[in-house]
Design a protein around this motif. Structure first.
Motif, PDB file in Angstrom:
ATOM      1  N   THR A   1      -5.778   2.597  -7.183  1.00 19.15           N
ATOM      2  CA  THR A   1      -7.051   2.586  -6.452  1.00 19.15           C
ATOM      3  C   THR A   1      -7.899   3.786  -6.866  1.00 19.15           C
ATOM      4  O   THR A   1      -7.436   4.925  -6.814  1.00 19.15           O
ATOM      5  CB  THR A   1      -6.801   2.595  -4.936  1.00 19.15           C
ATOM      6  OG1 THR A   1      -6.171   1.369  -4.572  1.00 19.15           O
ATOM      7  CG2 THR A   1      -8.104   2.732  -4.172  1.00 19.15           C
TER       8      THR A   1
ATOM      9  N   LEU B   1     -11.065   5.989  -3.579  1.00 27.49           N
ATOM     10  CA  LEU B   1     -10.740   6.711  -2.362  1.00 27.49           C
ATOM     11  C   LEU B   1     -10.253   8.113  -2.700  1.00 27.49           C
ATOM     12  O   LEU B   1      -9.101   8.453  -2.508  1.00 27.49           O
ATOM     13  CB  LEU B   1      -9.695   5.953  -1.520  1.00 27.49           C
ATOM     14  CG  LEU B   1      -9.683   6.326  -0.032  1.00 27.49           C
ATOM     15  CD1 LEU B   1      -9.307   5.139   0.833  1.00 27.49           C
ATOM     16  CD2 LEU B   1      -8.713   7.464   0.243  1.00 27.49           C
ATOM     17  N   GLN B   2     -11.162   8.921  -3.239  1.00 29.96           N
ATOM     18  CA  GLN B   2     -10.862  10.335  -3.428  1.00 29.96           C
ATOM     19  C   GLN B   2     -11.093  11.107  -2.133  1.00 29.96           C
ATOM     20  O   GLN B   2     -10.508  12.169  -1.928  1.00 29.96           O
ATOM     21  CB  GLN B   2     -11.738  10.908  -4.538  1.00 29.96           C
ATOM     22  CG  GLN B   2     -11.378  10.366  -5.919  1.00 29.96           C
ATOM     23  CD  GLN B   2     -12.465  10.629  -6.932  1.00 29.96           C
ATOM     24  OE1 GLN B   2     -13.394   9.847  -7.069  1.00 29.96           O
ATOM     25  NE2 GLN B   2     -12.351  11.734  -7.659  1.00 29.96           N
TER      26      GLN B   2
ATOM     27  N   SER C   1       0.824  -1.204   0.000  1.00 32.55           N
ATOM     28  CA  SER C   1       0.000   0.000   0.000  1.00 32.55           C
ATOM     29  C   SER C   1       0.864   1.263   0.000  1.00 32.55           C
ATOM     30  O   SER C   1       1.942   1.298   0.592  1.00 32.55           O
ATOM     31  CB  SER C   1      -0.899   0.005   1.245  1.00 32.55           C
ATOM     32  OG  SER C   1      -1.543   1.255   1.397  1.00 32.55           O
ATOM     33  N   THR C   2       0.357   2.309  -0.648  1.00 32.04           N
ATOM     34  CA  THR C   2       0.982   3.631  -0.513  1.00 32.04           C
ATOM     35  C   THR C   2       1.101   3.998   0.961  1.00 32.04           C
ATOM     36  O   THR C   2       2.122   4.525   1.409  1.00 32.04           O
ATOM     37  CB  THR C   2       0.137   4.702  -1.238  1.00 32.04           C
ATOM     38  OG1 THR C   2       0.179   4.466  -2.640  1.00 32.04           O
ATOM     39  CG2 THR C   2       0.658   6.099  -0.958  1.00 32.04           C
TER      40      THR C   2
ATOM     41  N   GLN D   1     -15.628   2.277   2.302  1.00 27.78           N
ATOM     42  CA  GLN D   1     -15.886   3.535   1.626  1.00 27.78           C
ATOM     43  C   GLN D   1     -17.385   3.816   1.534  1.00 27.78           C
ATOM     44  O   GLN D   1     -17.947   4.430   2.418  1.00 27.78           O
ATOM     45  CB  GLN D   1     -15.202   3.537   0.252  1.00 27.78           C
ATOM     46  CG  GLN D   1     -13.689   3.746   0.340  1.00 27.78           C
ATOM     47  CD  GLN D   1     -13.355   5.111   0.916  1.00 27.78           C
ATOM     48  OE1 GLN D   1     -13.080   5.244   2.108  1.00 27.78           O
ATOM     49  NE2 GLN D   1     -13.398   6.144   0.080  1.00 27.78           N
TER      50      GLN D   1
ATOM     51  N   MET E   1      -2.821  11.426  -5.518  1.00 25.08           N
ATOM     52  CA  MET E   1      -2.711  12.547  -4.587  1.00 25.08           C
ATOM     53  C   MET E   1      -2.409  13.836  -5.346  1.00 25.08           C
ATOM     54  O   MET E   1      -1.994  13.807  -6.504  1.00 25.08           O
ATOM     55  CB  MET E   1      -1.635  12.255  -3.542  1.00 25.08           C
ATOM     56  CG  MET E   1      -1.964  11.072  -2.649  1.00 25.08           C
ATOM     57  SD  MET E   1      -0.723  10.809  -1.361  1.00 25.08           S
ATOM     58  CE  MET E   1      -1.500   9.463  -0.434  1.00 25.08           C
TER      59      MET E   1
ATOM     60  N   GLN F   1       0.506  -0.543  -4.816  1.00 22.82           N
ATOM     61  CA  GLN F   1      -0.807   0.098  -4.889  1.00 22.82           C
ATOM     62  C   GLN F   1      -0.628   1.601  -4.730  1.00 22.82           C
ATOM     63  O   GLN F   1       0.027   2.067  -3.788  1.00 22.82           O
ATOM     64  CB  GLN F   1      -1.729  -0.446  -3.800  1.00 22.82           C
ATOM     65  CG  GLN F   1      -3.077   0.250  -3.702  1.00 22.82           C
ATOM     66  CD  GLN F   1      -3.048   1.434  -2.765  1.00 22.82           C
ATOM     67  OE1 GLN F   1      -2.263   1.483  -1.819  1.00 22.82           O
ATOM     68  NE2 GLN F   1      -3.903   2.418  -3.036  1.00 22.82           N
TER      69      GLN F   1
ATOM     70  N   PHE G   1      -5.522  13.512  -0.787  1.00 21.91           N
ATOM     71  CA  PHE G   1      -6.349  12.680  -1.661  1.00 21.91           C
ATOM     72  C   PHE G   1      -7.059  13.582  -2.664  1.00 21.91           C
ATOM     73  O   PHE G   1      -7.675  14.582  -2.304  1.00 21.91           O
ATOM     74  CB  PHE G   1      -7.338  11.855  -0.842  1.00 21.91           C
ATOM     75  CG  PHE G   1      -6.668  10.794  -0.016  1.00 21.91           C
ATOM     76  CD1 PHE G   1      -6.107   9.677  -0.627  1.00 21.91           C
ATOM     77  CD2 PHE G   1      -6.571  10.914   1.356  1.00 21.91           C
ATOM     78  CE1 PHE G   1      -5.466   8.703   0.122  1.00 21.91           C
ATOM     79  CE2 PHE G   1      -5.935   9.944   2.117  1.00 21.91           C
ATOM     80  CZ  PHE G   1      -5.372   8.833   1.497  1.00 21.91           C
TER      81      PHE G   1
ATOM     82  N   HIS H   1     -13.564  -1.672  -1.506  1.00 23.57           N
ATOM     83  CA  HIS H   1     -12.606  -1.258  -0.480  1.00 23.57           C
ATOM     84  C   HIS H   1     -12.890  -1.947   0.857  1.00 23.57           C
ATOM     85  O   HIS H   1     -12.720  -1.366   1.928  1.00 23.57           O
ATOM     86  CB  HIS H   1     -12.625   0.265  -0.297  1.00 23.57           C
ATOM     87  CG  HIS H   1     -11.274   0.860  -0.035  1.00 23.57           C
ATOM     88  ND1 HIS H   1     -10.508   1.416  -1.035  1.00 23.57           N
ATOM     89  CD2 HIS H   1     -10.543   0.969   1.095  1.00 23.57           C
ATOM     90  CE1 HIS H   1      -9.372   1.868  -0.513  1.00 23.57           C
ATOM     91  NE2 HIS H   1      -9.372   1.593   0.780  1.00 23.57           N
TER      92      HIS H   1
ATOM     93  N   TYR I   1      -2.364   5.496  -4.454  1.00 24.76           N
ATOM     94  CA  TYR I   1      -3.461   6.441  -4.302  1.00 24.76           C
ATOM     95  C   TYR I   1      -3.118   7.697  -5.100  1.00 24.76           C
ATOM     96  O   TYR I   1      -1.973   8.169  -5.058  1.00 24.76           O
ATOM     97  CB  TYR I   1      -3.664   6.822  -2.832  1.00 24.76           C
ATOM     98  CG  TYR I   1      -4.307   5.754  -1.992  1.00 24.76           C
ATOM     99  CD1 TYR I   1      -5.563   5.254  -2.302  1.00 24.76           C
ATOM    100  CD2 TYR I   1      -3.666   5.263  -0.851  1.00 24.76           C
ATOM    101  CE1 TYR I   1      -6.162   4.274  -1.529  1.00 24.76           C
ATOM    102  CE2 TYR I   1      -4.268   4.282  -0.066  1.00 24.76           C
ATOM    103  CZ  TYR I   1      -5.509   3.806  -0.407  1.00 24.76           C
ATOM    104  OH  TYR I   1      -6.099   2.838   0.359  1.00 24.76           O
TER     105      TYR I   1
END
Length: 387
Positions: free
Chosen positions: A156, A159-160, A107-108, A280, A132, A128, A229, A276, A130
């Motif tokens: 992904t 997940l904003q 994960s990030t 989420q 940003m 993974q 995000f 998720h 995200y």
């Protein structure tokens, strides 16, 4: 060592040994947790078709995910803060995955960095990402993943902004944990976890601290992350990442047939049907109920994977029989990690593999690649009749 026969055994040990805030972080969803619960319970609605008097010698669960040979079509999902569940958690999980012959996804928002994993393993791993707002940081992060020989990026898309997770807010979730009176009381009963954490220097988000501008301590990390995000994420953004990343690209968070078609149009190599883990959009459909519609829409044109809700080898089999070419476990391996470190992750993989192999045999199949709807009994209203 306790006798481990099912994932639930690891979960019970994990609950005793992990600090409450990190157990709750793993074992929770957003808002009412309806989707979190149904991700697992909807698997139970699918029944298996038993077949007898079939030669079962020479069975195999070996397969491929995006062209990579795997011992079984199961990868370790990206889970944020894994290194808070057990000291050096991402490193230990990656080692267990490599030894077993399945992919590990970092994960990030991991505690151990990309470089930490690369230095401690030899098999290529997946990263993974995200999306940003800090374009320079993200470009550097992507290059770091390339330098570490990551052979796939998991982008992904769901997940904003964060879905509200009540337990995390009430527990004051942070890495490392803030030593409030309640946290101190809890940690006094988790001495094993504390001793392990004292022996590592990896206690915060090492993919970010020291890499993002002006992020060099916990307070600056929190303020930076809260603003990062990217609400502007759209399909043009995804196209840009497709151009930047010249290796396998997997899009995570697809829960709608139309979105699956868009993923196909931007040139992704695979999609992950996922909500998720119910963290989420609460009230969304479970991943397994949406899989048939997405398979109908794009299943013969792009590789389809599934995560969210898998707790057993039977769950894996059901997803594969509905058309998925790969699956991911998140909570199931975290239970093992929090219970017994690397050995616990290996136990989680062993349990799922044993269940998958045995169930496959009793369904009359010798090769996991031959699983299909003919192995299942599916309720006529399984995906619902919605307007």
């Amino acid at each position: 060592m306790p006798i481990i026969t099912e994932i639930e055994d690891l979960k019970r040990l994990y609950k005793r040994r992990a600090p409450k805030m990190f157990y709750d972080y793993c074992e929770s969803g957003s808002w009412t947790e309806q989707t979190f619960r149904e991700n697992s319970s909807d698997f139970d609605r699918i029944r298996l078709r038993q077949k007898v008097a079939v030669d079962m010698e020479g069975r195999t669960t070996a397969s491929q995910m995006i062209g990579r040979d795997v011992a079984m079509p199961v990868a370790l999902a990206p889970v944020g803060m894994t290194g808070m569940q057990h000291a050096d958690g991402e490193i230990l999980a990656a080692k267990a995955a490599e030894k077993f012959g399945v992919p590990f996804t970092l994960s990030t928002m991991s505690i151990c960095s990309i470089e930490d994993i690369a230095e401690n393993t030899s098999a290529p791993f997946w990263f993974q990402l995200y999306v940003m707002r800090d374009a320079e940081f993200i470009a550097n992060l992507v290059n770091r993943a390339k330098d570490a020989n990551c052979d796939a990026m998991v982008l992904t898309l769901d997940l904003q902004l964060l879905g509200q997770r009540h337990k995390d807010l009430k527990n004051g979730l942070s890495a490392p944990p803030k030593l409030t009176p309640m946290v101190i009381l809890d940690l006094m009963t988790k001495w094993r976890w504390g001793l392990q954490m004292l022996q590592t220097h990896r206690r915060t988000f090492r993919n970010i601290v020291g890499h993002a501008k002006s992020v060099d301590d916990i307070s600056s990390l929190h303020s930076w992350t809260a603003q990062q995000f990217d609400l502007r994420l759209n399909w043009d953004t995804v196209k840009d990442y497709r151009k930047q990343w010249d290796r396998k690209l997997i899009l995570k968070g697809i829960l709608d047939a139309e979105d699956a078609k868009k993923a196909l149009q931007v040139g992704a190599d695979a999609i992950i049907v996922s909500n998720h883990g119910g963290r989420q959009l609460d009230g969304a459909m479970s991943s397994i109920t949406m899989l048939p519609q997405i398979m109908d829409a794009v299943g013969d044109k792009i590789e389809v994977h599934l995560d969210s809700g898998i707790r057993s080898g039977q769950d894996v089999l059901k997803a594969l029989a509905l058309g998925a070419k790969g699956t991911y476990i998140g909570r199931a391996f975290i239970y093992g990690l929090g219970a017994m470190g690397q050995q616990g992750v290996s136990e989680a993989l062993r349990v799922i593999h044993t269940e998958l192999d045995t169930t496959m045999a009793l369904c009359g199949e010798k090769d996991v690649k031959n699983l299909g709807k003919h192995n299942l009994l599916i309720p006529k209203d399984f995906s619902g009749d919605w307007q």
